[in-house]
Design a protein around this motif. Structure first.
Motif, PDB file in Angstrom:
ATOM      1  N   VAL A  53       0.817  -1.210   0.000  1.00 55.02           N
ATOM      2  CA  VAL A  53       0.000   0.000   0.000  1.00 55.02           C
ATOM      3  C   VAL A  53       0.853   1.264   0.000  1.00 55.02           C
ATOM      4  O   VAL A  53       0.556   2.225  -0.703  1.00 55.02           O
ATOM      5  CB  VAL A  53      -0.951   0.005   1.225  1.00 55.02           C
ATOM      6  N   TYR A  54       1.937   1.268   0.785  1.00 57.21           N
ATOM      7  CA  TYR A  54       2.736   2.473   0.993  1.00 57.21           C
ATOM      8  C   TYR A  54       4.173   2.305   0.505  1.00 57.21           C
ATOM      9  O   TYR A  54       5.091   2.830   1.109  1.00 57.21           O
ATOM     10  CB  TYR A  54       2.787   2.827   2.478  1.00 57.21           C
ATOM     11  N   GLY A  55       4.388   1.614  -0.561  1.00 56.55           N
ATOM     12  CA  GLY A  55       5.746   1.322  -1.004  1.00 56.55           C
ATOM     13  C   GLY A  55       6.431   2.445  -1.750  1.00 56.55           C
ATOM     14  O   GLY A  55       7.334   2.195  -2.536  1.00 56.55           O
ATOM     15  N   GLY A  56       6.051   3.673  -1.510  1.00 60.71           N
ATOM     16  CA  GLY A  56       6.592   4.791  -2.268  1.00 60.71           C
ATOM     17  C   GLY A  56       7.887   5.369  -1.757  1.00 60.71           C
ATOM     18  O   GLY A  56       8.304   6.430  -2.213  1.00 60.71           O
ATOM     19  N   PHE A  57       8.565   4.693  -0.825  1.00 60.78           N
ATOM     20  CA  PHE A  57       9.811   5.239  -0.306  1.00 60.78           C
ATOM     21  C   PHE A  57      10.916   5.062  -1.330  1.00 60.78           C
ATOM     22  O   PHE A  57      11.135   3.987  -1.861  1.00 60.78           O
ATOM     23  CB  PHE A  57      10.211   4.540   0.995  1.00 60.78           C
ATOM     24  N   SER A  58      11.614   6.157  -1.598  1.00 63.77           N
ATOM     25  CA  SER A  58      12.766   6.138  -2.484  1.00 63.77           C
ATOM     26  C   SER A  58      14.013   6.392  -1.647  1.00 63.77           C
ATOM     27  O   SER A  58      13.979   7.212  -0.722  1.00 63.77           O
ATOM     28  CB  SER A  58      12.625   7.239  -3.539  1.00 63.77           C
ATOM     29  N   ILE A  59      15.091   5.733  -1.960  1.00 68.78           N
ATOM     30  CA  ILE A  59      16.349   5.971  -1.238  1.00 68.78           C
ATOM     31  C   ILE A  59      16.700   7.464  -1.283  1.00 68.78           C
ATOM     32  O   ILE A  59      17.252   8.006  -0.326  1.00 68.78           O
ATOM     33  CB  ILE A  59      17.486   5.109  -1.829  1.00 68.78           C
ATOM     34  N   GLN A  60      16.341   8.123  -2.345  1.00 74.11           N
ATOM     35  CA  GLN A  60      16.607   9.556  -2.439  1.00 74.11           C
ATOM     36  C   GLN A  60      15.816  10.371  -1.425  1.00 74.11           C
ATOM     37  O   GLN A  60      16.161  11.521  -1.145  1.00 74.11           O
ATOM     38  CB  GLN A  60      16.332  10.057  -3.855  1.00 74.11           C
ATOM     39  N   ASP A  61      14.768   9.788  -0.841  1.00 70.88           N
ATOM     40  CA  ASP A  61      14.033  10.460   0.236  1.00 70.88           C
ATOM     41  C   ASP A  61      14.936  10.741   1.435  1.00 70.88           C
ATOM     42  O   ASP A  61      14.660  11.644   2.221  1.00 70.88           O
ATOM     43  CB  ASP A  61      12.835   9.632   0.694  1.00 70.88           C
ATOM     44  N   LEU A  62      15.999   9.958   1.579  1.00 71.81           N
ATOM     45  CA  LEU A  62      16.940  10.195   2.680  1.00 71.81           C
ATOM     46  C   LEU A  62      17.524  11.604   2.607  1.00 71.81           C
ATOM     47  O   LEU A  62      17.845  12.204   3.626  1.00 71.81           O
ATOM     48  CB  LEU A  62      18.064   9.165   2.661  1.00 71.81           C
ATOM     49  N   TRP A  63      17.659  12.123   1.403  1.00 66.12           N
ATOM     50  CA  TRP A  63      18.233  13.462   1.229  1.00 66.12           C
ATOM     51  C   TRP A  63      17.361  14.543   1.864  1.00 66.12           C
ATOM     52  O   TRP A  63      17.865  15.611   2.224  1.00 66.12           O
ATOM     53  CB  TRP A  63      18.429  13.778  -0.244  1.00 66.12           C
ATOM     54  N   GLY A  64      16.067  14.266   2.001  1.00 69.54           N
ATOM     55  CA  GLY A  64      15.152  15.243   2.573  1.00 69.54           C
ATOM     56  C   GLY A  64      14.961  15.117   4.070  1.00 69.54           C
ATOM     57  O   GLY A  64      14.166  15.843   4.651  1.00 69.54           O
ATOM     58  N   MET A  65      15.706  14.213   4.692  1.00 72.88           N
ATOM     59  CA  MET A  65      15.566  14.008   6.138  1.00 72.88           C
ATOM     60  C   MET A  65      16.622  14.787   6.905  1.00 72.88           C
ATOM     61  O   MET A  65      17.747  14.927   6.441  1.00 72.88           O
ATOM     62  CB  MET A  65      15.722  12.516   6.481  1.00 72.88           C
ATOM     63  N   GLU A  66      16.227  15.250   8.067  1.00 73.68           N
ATOM     64  CA  GLU A  66      17.184  15.850   8.986  1.00 73.68           C
ATOM     65  C   GLU A  66      18.176  14.778   9.425  1.00 73.68           C
ATOM     66  O   GLU A  66      17.875  13.587   9.370  1.00 73.68           O
ATOM     67  CB  GLU A  66      16.463  16.419  10.213  1.00 73.68           C
ATOM     68  N   GLU A  67      19.336  15.196   9.900  1.00 72.44           N
ATOM     69  CA  GLU A  67      20.385  14.244  10.269  1.00 72.44           C
ATOM     70  C   GLU A  67      19.920  13.236  11.321  1.00 72.44           C
ATOM     71  O   GLU A  67      20.203  12.044  11.207  1.00 72.44           O
ATOM     72  CB  GLU A  67      21.627  14.988  10.772  1.00 72.44           C
ATOM     73  N   SER A  68      19.198  13.684  12.329  1.00 75.58           N
ATOM     74  CA  SER A  68      18.769  12.753  13.381  1.00 75.58           C
ATOM     75  C   SER A  68      17.817  11.697  12.820  1.00 75.58           C
ATOM     76  O   SER A  68      17.901  10.522  13.182  1.00 75.58           O
ATOM     77  CB  SER A  68      18.123  13.497  14.546  1.00 75.58           C
ATOM     78  N   ALA A  69      16.927  12.095  11.929  1.00 83.45           N
ATOM     79  CA  ALA A  69      16.007  11.133  11.315  1.00 83.45           C
ATOM     80  C   ALA A  69      16.755  10.194  10.377  1.00 83.45           C
ATOM     81  O   ALA A  69      16.468   8.994  10.335  1.00 83.45           O
ATOM     82  CB  ALA A  69      14.892  11.859  10.570  1.00 83.45           C
ATOM     83  N   ARG A  70      17.700  10.731   9.621  1.00 83.83           N
ATOM     84  CA  ARG A  70      18.509   9.888   8.725  1.00 83.83           C
ATOM     85  C   ARG A  70      19.271   8.831   9.507  1.00 83.83           C
ATOM     86  O   ARG A  70      19.303   7.656   9.130  1.00 83.83           O
ATOM     87  CB  ARG A  70      19.499  10.774   7.960  1.00 83.83           C
ATOM     88  N   ASN A  71      19.879   9.238  10.605  1.00 76.48           N
ATOM     89  CA  ASN A  71      20.620   8.292  11.440  1.00 76.48           C
ATOM     90  C   ASN A  71      19.684   7.250  12.051  1.00 76.48           C
ATOM     91  O   ASN A  71      20.015   6.063  12.113  1.00 76.48           O
ATOM     92  CB  ASN A  71      21.389   9.031  12.533  1.00 76.48           C
TER      93      ASN A  71
END
Length: 105
Positions: A53-71
């Motif tokens: 249903v929610y498989g829309g995550f792209s690895i490039q989405d990591l670029w839009g995350m704050e450092e704490s969320a990325r970690n």
């Protein structure tokens, strides 16, 4: 509800340590508070919850995350792959369903 103590998950008998609980809390907070990285964090969590249903995550989405969320996402990703755990195993279905309802198109 996020578990407050390390406990074995019912299916996988995995111990959920404080590091994982902290990572999940960071990500849920980011996905639900409307911060600038809320949408990519929600996409990451929802792809884990229900990839059909929610498989829309792209690895490039990591670029839009704050450092704490990325970690936190990196920590959780490694833990998920090592333990084959789902949000359902951690009794987080309701939290993830609320996140899904918020970000439904």
């Amino acid at each position: 509800m996020i578990p407050y103590e390390a406990k074995p998950t019912p299916v996988h008998k995995t111990i959920v340590g404080e590091k994982i609980i902290a990572a999940i809390r960071i990500l849920i907070r980011a996905a639900t508070t409307g911060e600038s990285d809320a949408e990519p964090v929600a996409a990451f969590l929802l792809a884990w919850h229900d990839p059909i249903v929610y498989g829309g995550f792209s690895i490039q989405d990591l670029w839009g995350m704050e450092e704490s969320a990325r970690n936190a996402a990196a920590i959780l990703f490694a833990w998920i792959s090592d333990n084959r755990a789902t949000p359902q195993d951690l009794e987080l279905e309701l939290v993830f369903e609320a996140i899904g309802a918020r970000w439904a198109n």
